[in-house]
Motif scaffolding. Sequence first.
Motif, mmCIF file in Angstrom:
data_model
loop_
_atom_site.group_PDB
_atom_site.id
_atom_site.type_symbol
_atom_site.label_atom_id
_atom_site.label_comp_id
_atom_site.label_asym_id
_atom_site.label_seq_id
_atom_site.Cartn_x
_atom_site.Cartn_y
_atom_site.Cartn_z
ATOM 1 N N GLY A 64 0.701 -1.034 0.000
ATOM 2 C CA GLY A 64 -0.028 0.063 -0.284
ATOM 3 C C GLY A 64 0.873 1.368 -0.026
ATOM 4 O O GLY A 64 2.231 1.180 -0.277
ATOM 5 N N TYR A 83 2.465 4.310 2.003
ATOM 6 C CA TYR A 83 2.667 4.575 3.506
ATOM 7 C C TYR A 83 3.108 6.109 3.712
ATOM 8 O O TYR A 83 3.191 6.781 2.563
ATOM 9 C CB TYR A 83 4.031 3.747 3.854
ATOM 10 C CG TYR A 83 3.958 2.142 3.888
ATOM 11 C CD1 TYR A 83 3.565 1.996 5.243
ATOM 12 C CD2 TYR A 83 3.750 1.319 2.856
ATOM 13 C CE1 TYR A 83 3.287 0.554 5.591
ATOM 14 C CE2 TYR A 83 3.440 0.164 3.201
ATOM 15 C CZ TYR A 83 2.955 -0.313 4.392
ATOM 16 O OH TYR A 83 2.904 -1.760 4.840
ATOM 17 N N VAL A 107 5.742 4.873 -5.809
ATOM 18 C CA VAL A 107 4.778 3.953 -5.924
ATOM 19 C C VAL A 107 3.591 3.955 -6.553
ATOM 20 O O VAL A 107 3.312 3.063 -7.362
ATOM 21 C CB VAL A 107 4.298 3.723 -4.182
ATOM 22 C CG1 VAL A 107 3.550 4.852 -4.036
ATOM 23 C CG2 VAL A 107 3.273 2.786 -4.014
#
Length: 435
Positions: free
Chosen positions: A198, A200, A231
Amino acid sequence: MKTEKILAASGTNLLTRRSFAKPILVQKYGGSSVATADLIKNVARRVVARHREGKAVVVVVSAMGKTTDSLIKLSKEITQHPQRREMDMLLHAGEIISTALVAMAIAELGIPSVSFTGQQAGMRTDSSHTEARILGVDGVRILEELGSGKIVVIAGFQGITADLQITTLGRGGSDTSAVAIAVGIGADECEILTDVDGVYTADPRIVEKPLKMSWCSYDEMLELAILGAKVLHSRSVEIARRFDVPVLVATSYRDAPGTVICSPEKARKEFRVMEEVSVRGIAHQKNVAKISLVDVPDQPGVAAKVFSTIGKQDINIHLIVQAEHRGGKNDISFLVGGDKLPLVRQILGDLVQLVSGARAVVDENVATVSLVGEGVQREPGIAARMFTTLANAGINIDLISTSNLMLTCVIPEDRAEDGVRALHQEFFEKSSTGD
Ligand code: ADP
Ligand code: ASP
Ligand code: MG
């Protein structure tokens, strides 16, 4: 998802999507998720499991592991000045390899599958080689194959121009391919599967105790991505926001809840968000260079001249700061991505001439650290805490820039990680502010 709006925008035949009964899921697997044959088999198992749940599955894949880096390195052994068209020919090959292998692995599990290049998938782009922008996705062929029960595997990161030139979308661009395809075919769900489970509060490779976000707004995620949180490719978040397509970021290594990138309205409903958090995350960027034009005459139109010359070269500016000093002179500093520095160097002489009297100083040893969140500018105390934290860590701040969603400091490159860690401790580890 508002199917009609999306399909009208992407040019896909409305009837084709309407007549399609199953929910459509688009999943993107990044380079680390397809780095080996075993990992490719893992992806195939995961995809087939979703197919067996009754979904029509489209898989978008990146090149295996560090393939793109290796191809770039290889090109540098041949030339320092490759033609951008040829770079696209070279780099798009990485994704083709993983696409075919994933399709084979799925077929091995007994489900029919077909692999597509970006061109076959109908990914139309403009002609800015190595940084092409998506013009539209002609999703009819994808929908036809899904309709015949196949899992469709598509090479991310690539597209085709109107005159059949192969293009790539820029580093990390497979995320953008996936979201654009989801929009183009009117998918019901879009998931980005990667090596972290996920989004962060900071890069988990740098910070020891990062906090996972259960959700993040499009705006905050876009800012984090632009400011260096790799990401997600920032343009994937732009598309998701434009079409209001929630995107789940999760890991391909196990089943674990990820982070949903969505509108604040959806988050309020689904995650029962009561109060906004002022600082959502910390991002940093290392591969940048600072250019300072020193002693620029303080006259109207000077900045306009400088930045229109830079703009003509297609060079993105990350940050601009103008510092005033006495005697009718200013300093103008700006940051560019490290990959653009050679281009900037080529026009540096022209820039200095344009702003007669100035000299140019280039500093490659800089980085940015940024706080991102709805409250960073609203709450004046946050800026003071950021600067004090960096000072206490002995980190000198070179430039400061703010917007309503971010506070960025330019600091020495070799202190970037220390800066991220110190800020994370200050804003996230003293009291728990994650969710
Ligand atoms: P993929 O190959 O799947 O596209 P990337 O390497 O592009 O994966 O992106 C995942 C990486 O992003 C993670 O390994 C992590 O180090 C980095 N990252 C940077 N900032 C963050 C953040 N705030 N949250 C999660 N991951 C982050
Ligand atoms: N393979 C490309 C890269 O490494 C695209 C991607 O992974 O998203 O940048
Ligand atoms: Mg990526």
